[in-house]
Design an enzyme around this catalytic site. Structure first.
Site, PDB file in Angstrom:
ATOM      1  N   ARG A  42      -1.491  -0.721  -1.490  1.00 15.82           N
ATOM      2  CA  ARG A  42      -1.267  -1.929  -2.598  1.00 15.82           C
ATOM      3  C   ARG A  42      -0.140  -1.738  -3.586  1.00 15.82           C
ATOM      4  O   ARG A  42      -0.209  -0.442  -4.078  1.00 15.82           O
ATOM      5  CB  ARG A  42      -2.590  -2.187  -3.187  1.00 15.82           C
ATOM      6  CG  ARG A  42      -3.851  -2.972  -2.086  1.00 15.82           C
ATOM      7  CD  ARG A  42      -4.987  -3.125  -2.787  1.00 15.82           C
ATOM      8  NE  ARG A  42      -5.892  -3.517  -1.620  1.00 15.82           N
ATOM      9  CZ  ARG A  42      -6.861  -2.523  -1.103  1.00 15.82           C
ATOM     10  NH1 ARG A  42      -6.676  -1.221  -1.411  1.00 15.82           N
ATOM     11  NH2 ARG A  42      -7.640  -2.924  -0.396  1.00 15.82           N
ATOM     12  N   LYS A  74      -8.435  -1.024  -6.324  1.00 15.16           N
ATOM     13  CA  LYS A  74      -9.290  -2.186  -5.788  1.00 15.16           C
ATOM     14  C   LYS A  74     -10.412  -1.810  -5.260  1.00 15.16           C
ATOM     15  O   LYS A  74     -11.693  -2.421  -5.793  1.00 15.16           O
ATOM     16  CB  LYS A  74      -8.655  -3.068  -4.768  1.00 15.16           C
ATOM     17  CG  LYS A  74      -9.411  -4.408  -4.404  1.00 15.16           C
ATOM     18  CD  LYS A  74      -8.520  -4.986  -3.185  1.00 15.16           C
ATOM     19  CE  LYS A  74      -9.484  -6.171  -2.584  1.00 15.16           C
ATOM     20  NZ  LYS A  74      -8.850  -7.036  -1.690  1.00 15.16           N
ATOM     21  N   HIS A 134       2.172  -8.566  -1.533  1.00 11.89           N
ATOM     22  CA  HIS A 134       1.156  -8.056  -0.255  1.00 11.89           C
ATOM     23  C   HIS A 134       2.334  -8.136   1.134  1.00 11.89           C
ATOM     24  O   HIS A 134       1.556  -7.689   2.042  1.00 11.89           O
ATOM     25  CB  HIS A 134       0.149  -9.134  -0.034  1.00 11.89           C
ATOM     26  CG  HIS A 134      -1.273  -8.550  -0.778  1.00 11.89           C
ATOM     27  ND1 HIS A 134      -1.814  -7.423  -0.274  1.00 11.89           N
ATOM     28  CD2 HIS A 134      -1.942  -9.078  -1.962  1.00 11.89           C
ATOM     29  CE1 HIS A 134      -2.725  -7.246  -1.035  1.00 11.89           C
ATOM     30  NE2 HIS A 134      -2.863  -8.204  -2.092  1.00 11.89           N
ATOM     31  N   ARG A 152       2.460  -4.295   2.264  1.00  8.56           N
ATOM     32  CA  ARG A 152       1.485  -3.836   2.982  1.00  8.56           C
ATOM     33  C   ARG A 152       1.387  -4.492   4.082  1.00  8.56           C
ATOM     34  O   ARG A 152       1.073  -3.888   5.172  1.00  8.56           O
ATOM     35  CB  ARG A 152       0.197  -4.220   2.016  1.00  8.56           C
ATOM     36  CG  ARG A 152      -1.050  -3.611   2.517  1.00  8.56           C
ATOM     37  CD  ARG A 152      -2.056  -3.756   1.314  1.00  8.56           C
ATOM     38  NE  ARG A 152      -3.364  -3.635   1.800  1.00  8.56           N
ATOM     39  CZ  ARG A 152      -4.129  -2.412   1.947  1.00  8.56           C
ATOM     40  NH1 ARG A 152      -3.395  -1.183   1.701  1.00  8.56           N
ATOM     41  NH2 ARG A 152      -5.179  -2.386   2.203  1.00  8.56           N
ATOM     42  N   HIS A 190     -10.427  -1.875   5.814  1.00  2.00           N
ATOM     43  CA  HIS A 190     -10.834  -3.189   6.159  1.00  2.00           C
ATOM     44  C   HIS A 190     -12.472  -2.816   6.908  1.00  2.00           C
ATOM     45  O   HIS A 190     -12.454  -1.887   7.654  1.00  2.00           O
ATOM     46  CB  HIS A 190     -10.151  -3.991   7.149  1.00  2.00           C
ATOM     47  CG  HIS A 190      -8.801  -4.304   6.334  1.00  2.00           C
ATOM     48  ND1 HIS A 190      -7.659  -4.769   7.060  1.00  2.00           N
ATOM     49  CD2 HIS A 190      -8.617  -4.767   5.033  1.00  2.00           C
ATOM     50  CE1 HIS A 190      -6.811  -5.417   6.202  1.00  2.00           C
ATOM     51  NE2 HIS A 190      -7.572  -5.363   4.947  1.00  2.00           N
ATOM     52  N   TYR A 229      -5.157 -10.232   8.769  1.00  2.00           N
ATOM     53  CA  TYR A 229      -4.418  -9.909   7.292  1.00  2.00           C
ATOM     54  C   TYR A 229      -2.901  -9.677   7.835  1.00  2.00           C
ATOM     55  O   TYR A 229      -1.869 -10.001   7.208  1.00  2.00           O
ATOM     56  CB  TYR A 229      -5.087  -8.573   6.999  1.00  2.00           C
ATOM     57  CG  TYR A 229      -4.305  -8.207   5.614  1.00  2.00           C
ATOM     58  CD1 TYR A 229      -4.526  -8.816   4.538  1.00  2.00           C
ATOM     59  CD2 TYR A 229      -3.365  -7.270   5.633  1.00  2.00           C
ATOM     60  CE1 TYR A 229      -3.763  -8.360   3.021  1.00  2.00           C
ATOM     61  CE2 TYR A 229      -2.738  -6.681   4.482  1.00  2.00           C
ATOM     62  CZ  TYR A 229      -3.059  -7.270   3.305  1.00  2.00           C
ATOM     63  OH  TYR A 229      -2.512  -6.653   2.302  1.00  2.00           O
TER      64      TYR A 229
END
Length: 184
Positions: free
Chosen positions: A44, A68, A132, A135, A158, A167
């Protein structure tokens, strides 16, 4: 109210090269390196911007605590990115930030990183690029190359493979492909 962007991975080598070109032309060497590090690690942006030279110099693995999630993360730098790191940090001091802000003594903010990517995306006429994207691009190409959603799920922390596939945009791609020539 601004509409939430549908940030996408860069799905082709040409899209990645176009982004590199735009960053080199309209941003800075720092921002181009951020993009290259981001698409080659899948970290990230909030975990990339605070990195210092000593975090990466001569290292094969990066060990961080994810901002995060608060979870520890150990990540191997691919050989090509290790070489790019050594080139980029040449002449820098151990305590220097990899992505120094031009204002003050700290690193750039995630907002500054976003703005740099946005400037390049605007030059390319794209409205689906954000932080993002780096990523997601990593995840998309890792999956396409290895077809290993379990490893990617672990890399991304995840909770389920379905989340990882959604994603990185694989779910939509596969649904589209399954419908392309479908007819009754």
């Amino acid at each position: 109210m601004t509409k939430e962007k549908n940030v996408q991975p860069l799905r082709t080598a040409q899209e990645i090269e176009d982004m590199r070109w735009a960053l080199a032309r309209y941003a800075s060497a720092r921002d181009l390196f951020l993009f290259n590090l981001g698409i080659n690690t899948g970290l990230r942006v909030s975990d990339l911007v605070p990195l210092t030279v000593k975090d990466v110099k001569g290292k094969i693995h990066l060990v961080i605590t994810e901002r995060k999630t608060g979870k520890p993360k150990r990540f191997m730098f691919p050989k090509a990115i290790r070489e790019a790191i050594e080139d980029y940090i040449r002449g820098m001091q151990e305590e220097d930030y990899l992505f120094p802000s031009r204002k003050g003594n700290g690193p750039i903010s995630t907002t500054q990183a976003y703005r740099a990517l946005q400037k390049a995306a605007d030059a390319l006429g794209r409205d689906d690029i954000g932080t993002h994207t780096m990523r997601k691009t990593f995840g998309y190409h890792h999956y396409k190359r290895n077809k290993d959603v379990a490893t990617l799920q672990i890399l991304f922390n995840h909770s389920a493979p379905s989340i990882t596939l959604k994603y990185i945009g694989i779910t939509d791609d596969e649904i589209d492909k399954s419908l392309e020539n479908f007819s009754l």
